[in-house]
Design a protein around this motif. Sequence first.
Motif, PDB file in Angstrom:
ATOM      1  N   ASP A  92       0.805  -1.220   0.000  1.00 12.71           N
ATOM      2  CA  ASP A  92       0.000   0.000   0.000  1.00 12.71           C
ATOM      3  C   ASP A  92       0.843   1.278   0.000  1.00 12.71           C
ATOM      4  O   ASP A  92       0.966   1.930  -1.022  1.00 12.71           O
ATOM      5  CB  ASP A  92      -0.996  -0.016   1.160  1.00 12.71           C
ATOM      6  N   VAL A  93       1.415   1.623   1.135  1.00 11.63           N
ATOM      7  CA  VAL A  93       2.120   2.903   1.206  1.00 11.63           C
ATOM      8  C   VAL A  93       3.599   2.635   1.480  1.00 11.63           C
ATOM      9  O   VAL A  93       4.020   1.479   1.531  1.00 11.63           O
ATOM     10  CB  VAL A  93       1.527   3.806   2.317  1.00 11.63           C
ATOM     11  N   PRO A 145       2.211   7.145  -1.371  1.00 13.63           N
ATOM     12  CA  PRO A 145       0.760   7.038  -1.499  1.00 13.63           C
ATOM     13  C   PRO A 145      -0.041   7.385  -0.239  1.00 13.63           C
ATOM     14  O   PRO A 145      -1.232   7.612  -0.349  1.00 13.63           O
ATOM     15  CB  PRO A 145       0.560   5.547  -1.825  1.00 13.63           C
ATOM     16  N   ILE A 157      -4.097   8.734  -0.235  1.00 11.81           N
ATOM     17  CA  ILE A 157      -5.284   8.062   0.267  1.00 11.81           C
ATOM     18  C   ILE A 157      -5.748   8.655   1.592  1.00 11.81           C
ATOM     19  O   ILE A 157      -6.658   8.145   2.218  1.00 11.81           O
ATOM     20  CB  ILE A 157      -5.027   6.543   0.447  1.00 11.81           C
ATOM     21  N   VAL A 184       0.139  20.503  -7.356  1.00  5.82           N
ATOM     22  CA  VAL A 184      -0.885  20.359  -8.393  1.00  5.82           C
ATOM     23  C   VAL A 184      -1.045  18.886  -8.761  1.00  5.82           C
ATOM     24  O   VAL A 184      -2.159  18.374  -8.872  1.00  5.82           O
ATOM     25  CB  VAL A 184      -0.509  21.194  -9.639  1.00  5.82           C
ATOM     26  N   LEU A 185       0.089  18.186  -8.900  1.00  9.83           N
ATOM     27  CA  LEU A 185      -0.001  16.768  -9.258  1.00  9.83           C
ATOM     28  C   LEU A 185      -0.705  15.968  -8.157  1.00  9.83           C
ATOM     29  O   LEU A 185      -1.527  15.096  -8.439  1.00  9.83           O
ATOM     30  CB  LEU A 185       1.393  16.189  -9.509  1.00  9.83           C
ATOM     31  N   MET A 192      -4.328  16.573  -8.343  1.00  8.88           N
ATOM     32  CA  MET A 192      -4.909  15.773  -9.429  1.00  8.88           C
ATOM     33  C   MET A 192      -5.114  14.326  -8.962  1.00  8.88           C
ATOM     34  O   MET A 192      -6.155  13.730  -9.223  1.00  8.88           O
ATOM     35  CB  MET A 192      -3.992  15.780 -10.654  1.00  8.88           C
ATOM     36  N   ALA A 212      -8.832  14.166  -9.202  1.00  9.66           N
ATOM     37  CA  ALA A 212      -9.199  13.696 -10.535  1.00  9.66           C
ATOM     38  C   ALA A 212      -8.849  12.226 -10.741  1.00  9.66           C
ATOM     39  O   ALA A 212      -9.002  11.698 -11.833  1.00  9.66           O
ATOM     40  CB  ALA A 212      -8.513  14.544 -11.601  1.00  9.66           C
ATOM     41  N   GLY A 213      -8.365  11.571  -9.700  1.00  5.98           N
ATOM     42  CA  GLY A 213      -8.122  10.142  -9.797  1.00  5.98           C
ATOM     43  C   GLY A 213      -6.919   9.750 -10.638  1.00  5.98           C
ATOM     44  O   GLY A 213      -6.812   8.613 -11.084  1.00  5.98           O
ATOM     45  N   THR A 214      -5.995  10.662 -10.875  1.00  2.00           N
ATOM     46  CA  THR A 214      -4.810  10.300 -11.653  1.00  2.00           C
ATOM     47  C   THR A 214      -3.843   9.475 -10.788  1.00  2.00           C
ATOM     48  O   THR A 214      -4.078   9.300  -9.592  1.00  2.00           O
ATOM     49  CB  THR A 214      -4.074  11.550 -12.152  1.00  2.00           C
ATOM     50  N   SER A 215      -2.778   9.001 -11.398  1.00  3.93           N
ATOM     51  CA  SER A 215      -1.844   8.126 -10.674  1.00  3.93           C
ATOM     52  C   SER A 215      -0.408   8.617 -10.760  1.00  3.93           C
ATOM     53  O   SER A 215       0.498   7.827 -10.938  1.00  3.93           O
ATOM     54  CB  SER A 215      -1.886   6.716 -11.257  1.00  3.93           C
ATOM     55  N   PHE A 216      -0.212   9.923 -10.629  1.00  5.38           N
ATOM     56  CA  PHE A 216       1.155  10.412 -10.737  1.00  5.38           C
ATOM     57  C   PHE A 216       2.085   9.732  -9.740  1.00  5.38           C
ATOM     58  O   PHE A 216       3.220   9.426 -10.041  1.00  5.38           O
ATOM     59  CB  PHE A 216       1.207  11.921 -10.508  1.00  5.38           C
ATOM     60  N   SER A 226      -5.127   3.874 -12.540  1.00  9.94           N
ATOM     61  CA  SER A 226      -4.428   3.313 -13.693  1.00  9.94           C
ATOM     62  C   SER A 226      -3.042   2.807 -13.339  1.00  9.94           C
ATOM     63  O   SER A 226      -2.507   1.931 -13.973  1.00  9.94           O
ATOM     64  CB  SER A 226      -4.318   4.363 -14.791  1.00  9.94           C
ATOM     65  N   GLY A 227      -2.447   3.380 -12.298  1.00 14.49           N
ATOM     66  CA  GLY A 227      -1.072   3.022 -11.981  1.00 14.49           C
ATOM     67  C   GLY A 227      -0.105   3.650 -12.966  1.00 14.49           C
ATOM     68  O   GLY A 227      -0.502   4.440 -13.834  1.00 14.49           O
ATOM     69  N   GLY A 252       2.516   5.483 -11.983  1.00 17.27           N
ATOM     70  CA  GLY A 252       3.223   6.606 -11.376  1.00 17.27           C
ATOM     71  C   GLY A 252       4.303   6.114 -10.426  1.00 17.27           C
ATOM     72  O   GLY A 252       4.565   4.927 -10.331  1.00 17.27           O
ATOM     73  N   LEU A 258       8.611   9.973 -15.507  1.00 17.99           N
ATOM     74  CA  LEU A 258       7.590   8.931 -15.643  1.00 17.99           C
ATOM     75  C   LEU A 258       7.764   8.165 -16.945  1.00 17.99           C
ATOM     76  O   LEU A 258       7.554   6.959 -17.010  1.00 17.99           O
ATOM     77  CB  LEU A 258       6.191   9.542 -15.565  1.00 17.99           C
ATOM     78  N   THR A 292       0.626  -0.143 -18.357  1.00 16.94           N
ATOM     79  CA  THR A 292       1.163   1.171 -18.007  1.00 16.94           C
ATOM     80  C   THR A 292       2.260   1.619 -18.973  1.00 16.94           C
ATOM     81  O   THR A 292       2.974   2.558 -18.705  1.00 16.94           O
ATOM     82  CB  THR A 292       1.726   1.174 -16.571  1.00 16.94           C
ATOM     83  N   PRO A 309      -8.357  12.265 -17.288  1.00 12.34           N
ATOM     84  CA  PRO A 309      -6.996  12.305 -16.741  1.00 12.34           C
ATOM     85  C   PRO A 309      -6.626  11.001 -16.047  1.00 12.34           C
ATOM     86  O   PRO A 309      -5.469  10.599 -16.041  1.00 12.34           O
ATOM     87  CB  PRO A 309      -7.042  13.452 -15.734  1.00 12.34           C
ATOM     88  N   SER A 310      -7.625  10.325 -15.478  1.00 12.55           N
ATOM     89  CA  SER A 310      -7.294   9.116 -14.718  1.00 12.55           C
ATOM     90  C   SER A 310      -7.082   7.898 -15.613  1.00 12.55           C
ATOM     91  O   SER A 310      -6.748   6.829 -15.127  1.00 12.55           O
ATOM     92  CB  SER A 310      -8.406   8.829 -13.709  1.00 12.55           C
ATOM     93  N   THR A 311      -7.254   8.073 -16.929  1.00 12.46           N
ATOM     94  CA  THR A 311      -7.133   6.911 -17.813  1.00 12.46           C
ATOM     95  C   THR A 311      -5.743   6.290 -17.778  1.00 12.46           C
ATOM     96  O   THR A 311      -5.594   5.084 -17.685  1.00 12.46           O
ATOM     97  CB  THR A 311      -7.474   7.324 -19.258  1.00 12.46           C
ATOM     98  N   VAL A 354      -1.249   7.438 -17.046  1.00 17.02           N
ATOM     99  CA  VAL A 354      -0.331   8.496 -16.637  1.00 17.02           C
ATOM    100  C   VAL A 354      -0.090   9.473 -17.791  1.00 17.02           C
ATOM    101  O   VAL A 354       0.052  10.675 -17.587  1.00 17.02           O
ATOM    102  CB  VAL A 354       0.985   7.894 -16.131  1.00 17.02           C
ATOM    103  N   ALA A 404      -2.907  11.765 -17.783  1.00 17.35           N
ATOM    104  CA  ALA A 404      -2.808  12.589 -16.573  1.00 17.35           C
ATOM    105  C   ALA A 404      -1.883  13.768 -16.843  1.00 17.35           C
ATOM    106  O   ALA A 404      -2.212  14.923 -16.577  1.00 17.35           O
ATOM    107  CB  ALA A 404      -2.282  11.754 -15.415  1.00 17.35           C
TER     108      ALA A 404
END
Lengths: 293, 576, 206
Positions: free
Chosen positions: A213-214, B157, B161, B230-231, B234, B238-242, B259-260, B262, C46, C56, C133-135, C137, C140
């Motif tokens: 997880d983290v 992470p 979360i 900002v990242l 997001m 916005a559910g991104t995975s940076f 999506s993973g 990141g 990335l 990915t 954006p979440s689709t 990286v 994003a």
Amino acid sequence: MNRSRIIGVATVIVVIVCMMAPTVVLGQTDGPVASGHIIDGDYGYGMPPNASKDGHNVDNLIHILHWFMLALFVAWGIFFVYCLMRFRARAGHRATYDPVKAKVSKYAEIGVAAFEAFLLIGLSMPIWAATKNEPPAKELATHVRVVAEQFQWNFHYPGTDGTFGRTAAAFVDTVDNPLGLDRSDPAAEDDVFATELHLPVNKPVICDLTSKDVIHSFFLPVMRVKQDVIPGMRIPVWFTPVKEGRYEVACAQLCGNNHYSMRAEMVIEDDASFATWLEEVGKVEEFDEDELD
Amino acid sequence: MSGDHHHEPSFIRKYVFSVDHKVIGIQYGVTALCFLFLGFCLIMMMRWQLAYPGETMPIIGNLFGEAAMPGGVMLPEFYNSLGAMHGTIMIFLGVVPLLVGAFGNYVMPLQIGAPDMAFPKLNMLSYWSYFLGGVVMLASFFVPGGAANSGWTSYPPLSDIATTGQTWWLFGMVCLITSSLLGSVNFIVTIVQLRVEGLTMFRLPFFVWAQLITSFLLLLAFPPLEAAGVLQLMDRLAGTSFFLPEGLVVSGVVQTQISGGGSPILWQHLFWFLAHPEVYVLILPAMGMVAEIISINTRKPLWGYRAMIYSTIFLGFMSFIVWAHHMFMTGMGTKISAFFATTTMIISIPSVVILTAMVISLYQGAIRFTVPMLFALAFLPMFAIGGLTGLPLGLPASDIHLHDTYYVIGHFHYVVAPGTIFAIFAGIYHWFPKITGRTLNKTLGYIHFAFSFIFINIIFMPMFWQGMAGVSRRLYDQTVYAHGDAVQSLTVISSWGAWMLGLAQIPFIINFFISIKAGKKVSDNPWEATTLEWSAPSPPPHGNFATVPVVYRGPYEYSVPGASSDYIPQHITTEA
Amino acid sequence: MSAEVLPYTVKPHPVTGLYNGKFGIWLFLASEVMLFGALFSTYIFLRIGAPETGPTAWPTGEQTHLSWKLGGLNTLILILSSVTMVMAWVQFKMDNLAKGRMYLIATAVLAIAFVAIKLKFEYMHKFHLGIKPSTSVFFAIYFTMTGLHALHIIGGVVVIAYFIGPGAKLWHENREYYTNRIECTGLYWHFVDLVWIFLFPILYLL
Ligand code: HEA
Ligand code: HEA
Ligand code: CUA
Ligand SMILES: [Cu+2]
């Protein structure tokens, strides 16, 4: 009454008192730890006991550094306090406009720089390289996968075949498959899971660290081992335990509410007891599986 | 240029939305002192839990409700919130706004003889952006789940979360960053463009130099954190995975919605790229103030003034290439760690030079032990302890054992608390007469100093032993570990030190408020100092100087041979 | 009022050769370089870290669903707007308010066209395809960077609109001051264009 002199002397005394305060209050509060097990080794105000082959390198470096720092600080402190007492403002005393032409400071600075270079190139880099560059030969080492999760350490042994079964997030099931082992993989059949880290003494150990997880941090105080455990990465660390006993595994990176209690125990034992333990833990597991079927 | 300068400005324009750098400086100062005090209160609560884990907190324990302290016992999540907010508040809302926003804003334009900052309106905007950031941070305590609790470093992470408080933290940070950026542009332009005639760069007081370099650090280091913020926003909104790899399993739930792809490490690089220069932001202006006060109170020019300036510039430059010394334990390769260890050792050299210069300045001086001078002098050994203990952390091999233990906490508190905070106290006692026309009471000042000095050492000195013993930081209860239990007595000592330090601030707070109205009136130049701010009336009027001064000499002309008095102000033509 | 009291608000400083505003805007741009620099670094970090295959992996060509034609068109629009921006400043320098204003308006119109294309034809297209954006990286970073860039454009339009409208009062009071401000706006505008010139290839072409 000379106020500045009093203040000067008082300052010195206060500095000394403050330095001493923590060390004066010796007297160990030892005792068993919450889990009910007694942890081996003498813990106190110094570094924890060392139970690994290479740990003393780290200790030496830390000790040399602190003597160096102390020497600098004391030398520097003496000059500082001398100035405060000798050059306090008083009737008939005037400051000198022209700067001191002493070269001492330059030499001191060069000396400090040189010593730092020595610490860096002479001590730190070789130790780091020795402990991080060359992993021990796979055949000679005990191999364990360490999987961290909020707030628990899981240890995964490859079993008699020496190969880990495949794992993937998709197989994870909190009840009976917390690490997501692919049960259809033949290599997985004899794999052993534990929440206590048992290791045979005097044999190199390779731990492969992953997190579910983290970020956590795998900290074995008595082995002088610390390594962040980062999700998405698989990071190996290695060491050689040389002292039998029951020790602690700590988490050193803030990982959530119960970070503080993310603790496990590590048992270093002789080959025979290790083999027995491995077998027993393996059995318990099979038993569980049978029951579930 | 337009006609509104004939009107007497309204109360609001004059004291609330003022564009006068002095008013803004005071606004910054008062707000930041309040935050400093708040940050201190948070830590005093945490110290109870640390000393007496799981015991009901006396007196105030029941004020915080079931979600934070059921039955008066602190919950781990509340402990973590307090820790993260203590770090954030102290650094971003307390110390930096005091050093740069308050002292920088008030003193720097006066020292360069300017009527105001180059962009007065921007200055006002900068304060209000800071204020807004502070409000957002405070408000976050009241959102469900409480304030941010992933540490001031907000590592994902975990922070991705975390509860809503983290989002507020990020928005708050964006406001604070904006404020710093506006401020730093303003400072640099002011220092470069608005110096009065004759005030060349090498006649500037060291404090101004420190502010200049600090502004560059703020200007160039903060934007990457803004980008990182900002990242992270997001990721959270916005559910991104940076910062999230694929295949995460949180509390047994496979995270299929992300999506993973990141990397958690990316955040650490961006964060520390800011946060290392940031620590020099915390120390450089403090060094600047200490240098000023030392020179004035030794009646002697600063030793190695130019060397100090070059060191500061070098330090500012180097501070951008040491950031990964916070990340030795992330599993970086040998070469990279060797690089960052080397730069870290190199960056300690200019600090040694600056500190040495200040100590040698005492030699052959005529030292006056005034209250500000005592704080400034105390800064030196305290910074030395903090700085020296940075060395074992900077060497990767010794950092293995010390990383993320109380040793780190001890290291940086020695630089920021008895270091920077003492410099701030020194600055307050020193410039208070300029700001109010009155001095702070001396006796109360000595009391404040003596007790603060003792207790602050009692808090932080034991931490080195704790860290050596292997006690991790951010630990709600260290007694769960054998090595922690063994040194629990140190924790108790440290906690009592913290509460006593709290009491030791009472004389200061009383002194501060009483002296504003009833302190002893003093002349415009009570310390007999040479720099320009002392040639203005106390308090300086709008526009600062009655006639624009012209500068004829360097900043520290004390005890010049043959001169009639032992100081020659910068704006005096010739020695009569 | 500040123009009278504070030195070098309008006239350049003899040593630096800059008036305060211009110096300030350069510094501000330096910080912007760091801001976008951090984002470009993120992109590189990335992308280097992305696996060759699998879910990915970094998308290229068709997989990005980006049209280099639209992107290219937008690039041209922005370059053109930079030209009109310079022309506006030249006209103000030559004391011609009316013409300068015309060019400012042209700049604003081009900028709005840019944003419109971005939103209407590019973002909307993605949303219709179910791309968010979440689709991945890649998306994003695509949405974050172009979004932040678009915000910069919109910010620029607001400023330009201000100078076309209420801000133009300053022209009648102090022409040089007004022209200076246009110059600063122009510097900012060129910077925003420049960012796009880097964004376009890394997102659309590489
Ligand atoms: C003002 C703040 C400040 C300052 C000035 C410094 C200064 C230094 N810091 Fe510190 N540091 C922090 C604030 C600061 N730090 C913070 C906040 C953290 C923790 C962040 C977190 O994780 O939450 C941290 C953490 C930190 C780490 C990471 C530790 C870890 O997490 O494992 C490291 C590692 O290299 C480090 C190193 C250094 C070094 C080498 C210096 C050097 O610049 C010090 C140089 C100074 C000297 C060497 C002293 C001067 C010498 C003398 C006085 C002797 C004189 C002798 C003669 C003249 C003969 N610091
Ligand atoms: C500038 C930064 C700064 C400062 C000044 C301080 C000051 C103090 N800090 Fe801390 N601290 C941090 C930055 C700072 N800290 C950071 C970044 C962390 C890490 C957080 C994390 O883990 O994420 C941390 C963590 C931290 C911990 C570790 C918590 C943990 O790991 O669980 C502890 C423990 O004791 C602590 C204690 C203290 C104490 C006792 C002080 C004292 O020195 C405070 C003294 C304060 C005063 C003396 C203020 C006096 C002010 C007044 C009297 C105002 C008067 C008002 C008016 C006149 C209007 N701090
Ligand atoms: Cu796991 Cu802390
Ligand atoms: Cu650092």
